[in-house]
Design a protein around this motif. Structure first.
Motif, mmCIF file in Angstrom:
data_model
loop_
_atom_site.group_PDB
_atom_site.id
_atom_site.type_symbol
_atom_site.label_atom_id
_atom_site.label_comp_id
_atom_site.label_asym_id
_atom_site.label_seq_id
_atom_site.Cartn_x
_atom_site.Cartn_y
_atom_site.Cartn_z
ATOM 1 N N LEU A 184 0.857 -1.181 0.000
ATOM 2 C CA LEU A 184 0.000 0.000 0.000
ATOM 3 C C LEU A 184 0.893 1.230 0.000
ATOM 4 C CD1 LEU A 184 -2.927 1.140 0.259
ATOM 5 C CD2 LEU A 184 -2.628 1.024 2.738
ATOM 6 N N ARG A 185 0.843 2.003 -1.093
ATOM 7 C CA ARG A 185 1.747 3.142 -1.293
ATOM 8 C C ARG A 185 1.016 4.445 -0.966
ATOM 9 N NH1 ARG A 185 4.341 6.654 -5.596
ATOM 10 N NH2 ARG A 185 6.532 6.007 -5.706
ATOM 11 N N LEU A 186 1.351 5.047 0.174
ATOM 12 C CA LEU A 186 0.703 6.284 0.608
ATOM 13 C C LEU A 186 1.478 7.499 0.122
ATOM 14 C CD1 LEU A 186 -0.208 5.386 4.298
ATOM 15 C CD2 LEU A 186 -1.420 4.803 2.175
ATOM 16 N N SER A 187 0.788 8.631 0.073
ATOM 17 C CA SER A 187 1.411 9.872 -0.380
ATOM 18 C C SER A 187 0.793 11.059 0.349
ATOM 19 C CB SER A 187 1.193 10.029 -1.896
ATOM 20 O OG SER A 187 1.711 11.263 -2.370
ATOM 21 N N THR A 188 1.535 12.158 0.414
ATOM 22 C CA THR A 188 0.966 13.402 0.916
ATOM 23 C C THR A 188 0.175 14.104 -0.183
ATOM 24 O OG1 THR A 188 2.968 14.630 0.332
ATOM 25 C CG2 THR A 188 2.823 13.766 2.579
ATOM 26 N N ARG A 189 0.353 13.662 -1.436
ATOM 27 C CA ARG A 189 -0.402 14.202 -2.568
ATOM 28 C C ARG A 189 -1.723 13.457 -2.645
ATOM 29 N NH1 ARG A 189 4.130 15.653 -5.655
ATOM 30 N NH2 ARG A 189 2.887 17.302 -6.637
ATOM 31 N N ARG A 190 -2.816 14.157 -2.913
ATOM 32 C CA ARG A 190 -4.098 13.478 -2.956
ATOM 33 C C ARG A 190 -5.085 14.230 -3.828
ATOM 34 N NH1 ARG A 190 -6.045 14.580 3.319
ATOM 35 N NH2 ARG A 190 -5.869 16.851 3.285
ATOM 36 N N ASN A 191 -6.067 13.488 -4.301
ATOM 37 C CA ASN A 191 -7.131 14.066 -5.118
ATOM 38 C C ASN A 191 -8.165 14.740 -4.226
ATOM 39 O OD1 ASN A 191 -5.944 12.936 -7.496
ATOM 40 N ND2 ASN A 191 -6.835 10.956 -6.918
ATOM 41 N N SER A 192 -9.027 15.535 -4.838
ATOM 42 C CA SER A 192 -10.021 16.290 -4.075
ATOM 43 C C SER A 192 -11.117 15.407 -3.499
ATOM 44 C CB SER A 192 -10.649 17.373 -4.958
ATOM 45 O OG SER A 192 -11.231 16.796 -6.125
ATOM 46 N N ARG A 193 -11.341 14.234 -4.109
ATOM 47 C CA ARG A 193 -12.344 13.319 -3.557
ATOM 48 C C ARG A 193 -11.974 11.885 -3.849
ATOM 49 N NH1 ARG A 193 -16.472 11.125 -6.531
ATOM 50 N NH2 ARG A 193 -16.593 11.574 -8.768
ATOM 51 N N ALA A 194 -12.605 10.986 -3.109
ATOM 52 C CA ALA A 194 -12.337 9.555 -3.269
ATOM 53 C C ALA A 194 -13.125 8.986 -4.437
ATOM 54 C CB ALA A 194 -12.700 8.817 -1.983
ATOM 55 N N HIS A 195 -12.613 7.889 -4.993
ATOM 56 C CA HIS A 195 -13.283 7.186 -6.072
ATOM 57 C C HIS A 195 -13.298 5.694 -5.746
ATOM 58 C CE1 HIS A 195 -13.497 10.581 -8.933
ATOM 59 N NE2 HIS A 195 -12.411 10.995 -8.298
ATOM 60 N N SER A 196 -13.975 4.933 -6.564
ATOM 61 C CA SER A 196 -14.023 3.485 -6.362
ATOM 62 C C SER A 196 -12.623 2.906 -6.428
ATOM 63 C CB SER A 196 -14.909 2.836 -7.436
ATOM 64 O OG SER A 196 -14.803 1.419 -7.375
ATOM 65 N N VAL A 197 -12.363 1.919 -5.588
ATOM 66 C CA VAL A 197 -11.055 1.254 -5.594
ATOM 67 C C VAL A 197 -11.130 -0.098 -6.291
ATOM 68 C CG1 VAL A 197 -10.272 2.424 -3.512
ATOM 69 C CG2 VAL A 197 -11.482 0.246 -3.301
ATOM 70 N N GLU A 198 -12.286 -0.402 -6.883
ATOM 71 C CA GLU A 198 -12.476 -1.676 -7.575
ATOM 72 C C GLU A 198 -12.188 -1.512 -9.058
ATOM 73 O OE1 GLU A 198 -13.147 -4.480 -6.022
ATOM 74 O OE2 GLU A 198 -13.326 -3.489 -4.067
ATOM 75 N N GLY A 199 -11.117 -2.103 -9.556
ATOM 76 C CA GLY A 199 -10.800 -2.033 -10.968
ATOM 77 C C GLY A 199 -10.579 -0.603 -11.437
ATOM 78 N N PHE A 200 -10.777 -0.374 -12.736
ATOM 79 C CA PHE A 200 -10.631 0.952 -13.304
ATOM 80 C C PHE A 200 -11.995 1.632 -13.354
ATOM 81 C CE2 PHE A 200 -6.634 -0.042 -16.076
ATOM 82 C CZ PHE A 200 -5.913 -0.260 -14.909
ATOM 83 N N THR A 201 -12.046 2.891 -12.935
ATOM 84 C CA THR A 201 -13.290 3.657 -12.921
ATOM 85 C C THR A 201 -13.239 4.740 -13.994
ATOM 86 O OG1 THR A 201 -13.554 3.322 -10.545
ATOM 87 C CG2 THR A 201 -14.782 5.141 -11.540
#
Length: 313
Positions: free
Chosen positions: A175-192
């Motif tokens: 699990l690769r964490l970062s201080t960089r992040r998107n404005s909101r979460a998305h599905s983690v199942e496959g490609f969205t």
């Protein structure tokens, strides 16, 4: 509770979530899980050891800090796994993946036991510390070993979802964490599919999504989001591509790390691929900021827009 109270609570929770970093979400999720799952154990090598003080106070036998001994950290995790525990090993990416790579290969992989490796620092989140704290090649390195699931979340809420599943399993997970992040979460199942278009498909991995969306705001392309890169969603990419085989791969680590996966997914489809990511040609020896490193590697919004539009013609 009135409707106004409920709305206020939802707003407060949303604000609280936005203030939590991926690292904090990781610590909170593991600490809470240790109270209900006696298999979970944490192994650190000084980095973030203090963050698990609460977990150590409640479960002292399952929170181990080995000091600055990263090879020993993985060896201890392997030994714990052999006894039936579910070890979580954590440090900066170069100290977690690169320095103890032989132990990852042997003590986990060769012994065929599971663990959850959770890194911070990403490719160059903290350039002020210099090259010692940078690991753009970590995913490519883990990719040389069989049987690994690799998650690259782009939001703290994705960290919680991915980590909860990983802790309940028995396999090998990075699990690769970062201080960089998107404005909101998305599905983690496959490609969205976050956006659809007709001139090509752009695969944005983890924290790269918002930059990709900004860079392609005036470009007629489909944007796929991926928080999990191994296993690679071959079917999802193939379905999105259809007969339009212009593919752009945007990864927040070494350029082209997943190019062979794209080739496999589209083995019988003539296609063009542009791989974008951290450069391979020469090492960036400057310190600066993470945003300045983005510019050097063409991963800033302007650089991405130029590369993508030039590729699509």
């Amino acid at each position: 509770m009135t409707a106004a109270d409920f709305a206020g609570t939802k707003t407060a929770l949303a604000l609280a979530s936005s203030d939590v970093t991926m690292r904090e979400a990781f610590v909170e999720t593991v600490t809470a899980a240790m109270d209900t799952d006696p298999r979970i154990a944490v192994v650190t090598a000084d980095i973030s050891a203090g963050n698990f003080a609460e977990a150590r106070s409640r479960h002292p036998e399952r929170v181990v800090n080995v000091g600055i001994r990263e090879q020993a950290m993985i060896g201890v995790a392997g030994g714990m796994a052999l006894t039936g525990l579910r070890p979580v090993a954590h440090s900066y990416a170069p100290f977690l993946i690169e320095r103890p790579f032989e132990q990852i290969k042997l003590d986990l992989g060769h012994q065929d036991v599971g663990a959850v490796l959770v890194s911070i620092g990403a490719s160059y989140d903290d350039p002020v510390w210099g090259r010692t704290h940078q690991a753009p090649g970590d995913v490519a390195l883990i990719d040389t070993l069989p049987g690994w699931t690799i998650h690259v979340p782009g939001h703290q809420d994705e960290v919680r979802a991915l980590l909860s599943t990983a802790l309940a399993g028995d396999d090998r997970v990075y699990l690769r964490l970062s201080t960089r992040r998107n404005s909101r979460a998305h599905s983690v199942e496959g490609f969205t599919a976050v956006r659809t278009g007709s001139k090509g498909v752009v695969v944005a991995v983890g924290p790269m999504l918002d930059s990709v969306l900004a860079a392609t705001s005036t470009v007629d392309v489909t944007v796929l989001y991926a928080a999990t890169v191994r296993p690679f969603d071959h079917a999802g990419l193939r379905a999105a591509v259809g007969s339009n085989a212009n593919v752009v791969l945007v990864e927040p680590y070494l350029r082209g790390t997943s190019a062979h996966k794209v080739a496999t997914a589209l083995a019988d489809v003539p296609h063009r691929l542009l791989a974008l990511g951290v450069g391979r040609e020469e090492e960036v020896r400057a310190y600066g900021t993470a945003e300045q490193h983005d510019v050097v590697h063409g991963l800033d919004t302007a650089g991405l827009h130029h590369s993508i539009t030039h590729f699509l013609g």
